[in-house]
Design an enzyme around this catalytic site. Sequence first.
Site, PDB file in Angstrom:
ATOM      1  N   SER A  26       0.817  -1.215   0.000  1.00 17.49           N
ATOM      2  CA  SER A  26       0.000   0.000   0.000  1.00 17.49           C
ATOM      3  C   SER A  26       0.850   1.264   0.000  1.00 17.49           C
ATOM      4  O   SER A  26       1.796   1.396   0.785  1.00 17.49           O
ATOM      5  CB  SER A  26      -0.918   0.015   1.218  1.00 17.49           C
ATOM      6  OG  SER A  26      -1.624   1.246   1.284  1.00 17.49           O
ATOM      7  N   LYS A  79     -13.564  -4.105   2.099  1.00 14.32           N
ATOM      8  CA  LYS A  79     -14.481  -2.999   1.822  1.00 14.32           C
ATOM      9  C   LYS A  79     -15.937  -3.388   2.064  1.00 14.32           C
ATOM     10  O   LYS A  79     -16.724  -2.587   2.586  1.00 14.32           O
ATOM     11  CB  LYS A  79     -14.284  -2.491   0.390  1.00 14.32           C
ATOM     12  CG  LYS A  79     -12.942  -1.812   0.168  1.00 14.32           C
ATOM     13  CD  LYS A  79     -12.818  -1.258  -1.241  1.00 14.32           C
ATOM     14  CE  LYS A  79     -11.453  -0.624  -1.462  1.00 14.32           C
ATOM     15  NZ  LYS A  79     -11.319  -0.013  -2.800  1.00 14.32           N
ATOM     16  N   GLU A  99     -24.051   8.462   0.832  1.00 17.29           N
ATOM     17  CA  GLU A  99     -24.792   8.048  -0.361  1.00 17.29           C
ATOM     18  C   GLU A  99     -23.926   7.199  -1.272  1.00 17.29           C
ATOM     19  O   GLU A  99     -24.383   6.190  -1.835  1.00 17.29           O
ATOM     20  CB  GLU A  99     -25.279   9.295  -1.116  1.00 17.29           C
ATOM     21  CG  GLU A  99     -25.985   8.999  -2.424  1.00 17.29           C
ATOM     22  CD  GLU A  99     -26.274  10.243  -3.249  1.00 17.29           C
ATOM     23  OE1 GLU A  99     -27.075  10.158  -4.195  1.00 17.29           O
ATOM     24  OE2 GLU A  99     -25.669  11.311  -2.943  1.00 17.29           O
ATOM     25  N   ASP A 123     -13.790   6.134  -3.831  1.00 21.75           N
ATOM     26  CA  ASP A 123     -13.127   5.599  -5.022  1.00 21.75           C
ATOM     27  C   ASP A 123     -13.677   6.185  -6.323  1.00 21.75           C
ATOM     28  O   ASP A 123     -12.922   6.634  -7.188  1.00 21.75           O
ATOM     29  CB  ASP A 123     -13.253   4.073  -5.061  1.00 21.75           C
ATOM     30  CG  ASP A 123     -12.357   3.382  -4.052  1.00 21.75           C
ATOM     31  OD1 ASP A 123     -11.314   3.953  -3.695  1.00 21.75           O
ATOM     32  OD2 ASP A 123     -12.705   2.268  -3.622  1.00 21.75           O
ATOM     33  N   ALA A 148     -18.058  -5.807 -13.824  1.00 18.50           N
ATOM     34  CA  ALA A 148     -19.324  -5.609 -13.113  1.00 18.50           C
ATOM     35  C   ALA A 148     -19.163  -5.930 -11.632  1.00 18.50           C
ATOM     36  O   ALA A 148     -20.110  -6.333 -10.966  1.00 18.50           O
ATOM     37  CB  ALA A 148     -20.418  -6.473 -13.737  1.00 18.50           C
ATOM     38  N   ASN A 171     -19.188  -6.877 -19.418  1.00 18.38           N
ATOM     39  CA  ASN A 171     -18.622  -7.885 -18.527  1.00 18.38           C
ATOM     40  C   ASN A 171     -18.606  -9.245 -19.222  1.00 18.38           C
ATOM     41  O   ASN A 171     -19.414  -9.514 -20.108  1.00 18.38           O
ATOM     42  CB  ASN A 171     -19.457  -7.977 -17.240  1.00 18.38           C
ATOM     43  CG  ASN A 171     -18.752  -8.758 -16.150  1.00 18.38           C
ATOM     44  OD1 ASN A 171     -17.658  -8.387 -15.719  1.00 18.38           O
ATOM     45  ND2 ASN A 171     -19.364  -9.836 -15.687  1.00 18.38           N
ATOM     46  N   ARG A 172     -17.634 -10.098 -18.822  1.00 12.11           N
ATOM     47  CA  ARG A 172     -17.571 -11.442 -19.403  1.00 12.11           C
ATOM     48  C   ARG A 172     -18.909 -12.168 -19.252  1.00 12.11           C
ATOM     49  O   ARG A 172     -19.412 -12.770 -20.181  1.00 12.11           O
ATOM     50  CB  ARG A 172     -16.461 -12.257 -18.730  1.00 12.11           C
ATOM     51  CG  ARG A 172     -15.070 -11.917 -19.205  1.00 12.11           C
ATOM     52  CD  ARG A 172     -14.071 -12.957 -18.696  1.00 12.11           C
ATOM     53  NE  ARG A 172     -12.731 -12.714 -19.220  1.00 12.11           N
ATOM     54  CZ  ARG A 172     -11.781 -12.051 -18.587  1.00 12.11           C
ATOM     55  NH1 ARG A 172     -12.045 -11.515 -17.405  1.00 12.11           N
ATOM     56  NH2 ARG A 172     -10.584 -11.889 -19.122  1.00 12.11           N
ATOM     57  N   MET A 231      -7.899   1.317 -14.105  1.00  9.23           N
ATOM     58  CA  MET A 231      -7.913   1.606 -12.670  1.00  9.23           C
ATOM     59  C   MET A 231      -6.681   1.062 -11.953  1.00  9.23           C
ATOM     60  O   MET A 231      -6.285   1.579 -10.911  1.00  9.23           O
ATOM     61  CB  MET A 231      -9.170   1.032 -12.022  1.00  9.23           C
ATOM     62  CG  MET A 231     -10.437   1.802 -12.307  1.00  9.23           C
ATOM     63  SD  MET A 231     -11.778   1.180 -11.260  1.00  9.23           S
ATOM     64  CE  MET A 231     -13.154   2.155 -11.858  1.00  9.23           C
TER      65      MET A 231
END
Length: 280
Positions: A26, A79, A99, A123, A148, A171-172, A231
């Site tokens: 990190s 998370k 939110e 994020d 997704a 998405n796959r 990302m």
Amino acid sequence: MHTSILSLPTSADYHFIVIGNPIAHSKSPELHQSFAKQTGLNIHYARQLCPNDFDSFVAVAASFFNGGGTGLNITVPFKEMAFELCQTLSQTNQGNLSEYALVAGAVNTLAIKDGKLYGDNTDGRGLVADLRSKGVDLDSKNVVILGAGGATRGAILPLLNANVKSLHIANRTVEKAENLAKMFDDNRITFSNLTDLPNNVDVIINATSIGLSGEKLPFNDDLTTDFAYDMMYGKPSAFLDFFKAKNANISDGLGMLVNQGALSFELWTGEKVNLTDFTF
């Protein structure tokens, strides 16, 4: 809440940790020290390895805050656990969720706010802020996001709030993309598998590990975009290489890390970081 088991240094005005497993990689401690230097604050920020289970996560988080901790960042795989903790505490008026965290179903930032455990997700806003800092105007643009999972889910609301013209989730497994699209009542969202992408793409964002294992990217050779964003950072990206060869502007996700971190720092300290020409 448990009695504190974490020993926090007393010399700092603010105490932060990032919880993850693994966690040694990190960059958050160095990032927040840079924020502190710019804003003139005295902080201590440490990495915290935690066993991958809910009870251990709760014990570490409770010990940290009971010991005087200020703010806590969460990374993989905690998370969703942080979200569950805040959601559970909200039922007894001891927790609250922003939110963005509610929509994402995940929390990457914890703080004590109004005497309650407050969970936020910075994020997606970090992604949008980084794109804007790189000159990408999302207003009325056609955006495609690959994946997704949680990273995509957390990005959808900030992208919609940026007034994109359309947001296509690919998405796959197309059913996962469809289920994610149905969570948002917005007719700008469409979905497909990875091989059936729209032709008119202004911005394409990779929120998957596609290309890392050396497999061929499932894109048509004629797929183009103005801006491609991955990302992930710090690793070779076949995704970015594909679009760089087509003369698209490209970027990895290091700036997303910086921008989401700045939002966490502001929540904890009230200090807004100036990210113009920022390096760490």
